[in-house]
Design an enzyme around this catalytic site. Structure first.
Site, PDB file in Angstrom:
ATOM      1  N   HIS A 175       1.024  -1.272   0.013  1.00 42.81           N
ATOM      2  CA  HIS A 175       0.083   0.158   0.018  1.00 42.81           C
ATOM      3  C   HIS A 175       1.026   1.138   0.090  1.00 42.81           C
ATOM      4  CE1 HIS A 175      -3.910  -1.731   0.439  1.00 42.81           C
ATOM      5  NE2 HIS A 175      -3.686  -2.292   1.277  1.00 42.81           N
ATOM      6  N   CYS A 231      -0.147   2.196  -5.270  1.00 42.09           N
ATOM      7  CA  CYS A 231      -1.038   3.442  -5.786  1.00 42.09           C
ATOM      8  C   CYS A 231      -0.116   4.723  -5.471  1.00 42.09           C
ATOM      9  CB  CYS A 231      -2.271   3.413  -4.783  1.00 42.09           C
ATOM     10  SG  CYS A 231      -3.191   1.974  -5.042  1.00 42.09           S
TER      11      CYS A 231
END
Length: 359
Positions: A175, A231
């Site tokens: 993440h 991301c």
């Protein structure tokens, strides 16, 4: 073997000519004269001294494979091959994959991503297993669990002692987040950041710190590649130049005038999963098992294409990711349907369709 009238430039003993070879070797000090028809004169190698020094420097990272060498360790060709192997420099990598077990946004593909990249590095790109440091939640050593401190230490290890000719690689699957910028070096007002396993306690790892650790100290002649499957990763290394494409494949380098974060002469290149305002995704479209779309497209392109340039690499990856998104569909339980476009950023400008990709 027949003797020649040539004298050793080091000890003045008579050199021994090696039949059907361009080499002459001194039987006393092992100095080798290399003759090259394209170069006038001789290039003198003090083989014994060079190998001893190089072996001491690279003994932890370079593994000489005896089967690839001639049978006699005293033969001139064996010594020349070993010199060339050492001169190319070390290859060293840090691979970090975080699953976040027990978290509601657990990432199933992260460990598979790391293992797949490891196989690519070892089997295709010539990285010794001993020079690859892996951080996942499955590792038995506590220092290999992907906490913030351990990631910081691994990045310091990656850059430590690097020399001209070395090739470094940092891979991350996990993440990421965006945090309000406090030092005014972000166009969009946000720092990009990695989320270590213990991010709730220790905090995120900001792009400013990553740049300061593995980009800023990079010396002349050293190349760093970073492959970031997460991301908000378009400018995760805070490199000053971002490659922008249009739909026709034409590109231009955009400079972030707020960023003055170059290297000490080395070359840093970041291949990231998406732009800073996009989400990345895992997909089961390619293999039936979840794997990062960027990771799979990167591996497949490296494995299947020869004479690869950065332009061809990025174009091929974008096509594969687009196929997974629009034709087959992607496995993205924590991502929005926003399009994902792999990005390229660099510490320097270069012609992407002629610059070869060399790891």
């Amino acid at each position: 073997m027949a003797t020649t009238a040539n004298k050793c430039n080091t000890c003045q003993r008579t050199l021994i000519k090696v039949p059907v070879s361009q080499y002459e070797i001194c039987p006393v000090c092992q100095t080798t004269n290399l003759f090259n028809q394209k170069i006038k004169g001789r290039v003198l190698f003090k083989v014994g001294q060079f190998i001893d020094a190089a072996t001491n420097h690279y003994k932890n990272d370079i593994q000489i494979q005896p089967k690839a060498m001639p049978s006699s360790p005293q033969s001139p060709q064996w010594r020349i091959n070993r010199i060339q192997h050492q001169y190319r420099g070390r290859k060293r990598a840090v691979l970090c994959g975080i699953t976040y077990n027990g978290h509601k946004k657990k990432l199933e593909a992260s460990v598979n991503n790391v293992r797949s990249i490891q196989r690519l590095l070892v089997n295709k790109l010539g990285f010794p297993n001993a020079s690859i440091r892996i951080l996942t939640e499955e590792e038995s050593e506590r220092s290999r669990i992907p906490t913030k401190r351990n990631i910081q230490m691994a990045l310091q290890w990656l850059i430590q002692g690097c020399q001209p000719g070395d090739s470094l690689l940092f891979y991350y699957a996990g993440h990421a987040s965006q945090i309000p910028d406090e030092d005014g070096d972000e166009d969009d007002g946000y720092d990009e950041a990695l989320c270590p396993l213990d991010y709730r306690v220790s905090g995120a790892l900001l792009d400013d710190e990553i740049n300061a650790t593995i980009v800023a100290p990079l010396p002349h002649g050293v190349t760093l590649h970073s492959v970031v499957d997460t991301c908000f990763s378009g400018t995760l290394l805070d490199l000053p130049f971002l490659c922008k494409f249009n739909q026709d494949g034409l590109y231009k380098w955009e400079e972030n005038e707020l960023v003055n974060k170059g290297t000490c002469g080395g070359k840093a290149v970041c291949i990231s999963a998406c732009a800073d305002n996009q989400y990345s995704a895992d997909t089961s479209a390619f293999t039936g098992n979840a794997i990062g779309a960027l990771t799979y497209s990167f591996i497949q392109t490296i494995e299947t294409e020869s004479n690869l340039t950065y332009g061809r690499l990025l174009s091929s990856m974008r096509k594969k990711v687009n196929h997974a998104q629009q034709v087959v569909g992607r496995y993205a339980p924590h991502a929005s349907p926003m399009s994902q476009e792999p990005q390229l950023s660099s510490s320097i400008r270069f012609e992407i369709y002629s610059e070869p990709v060399i790891f």
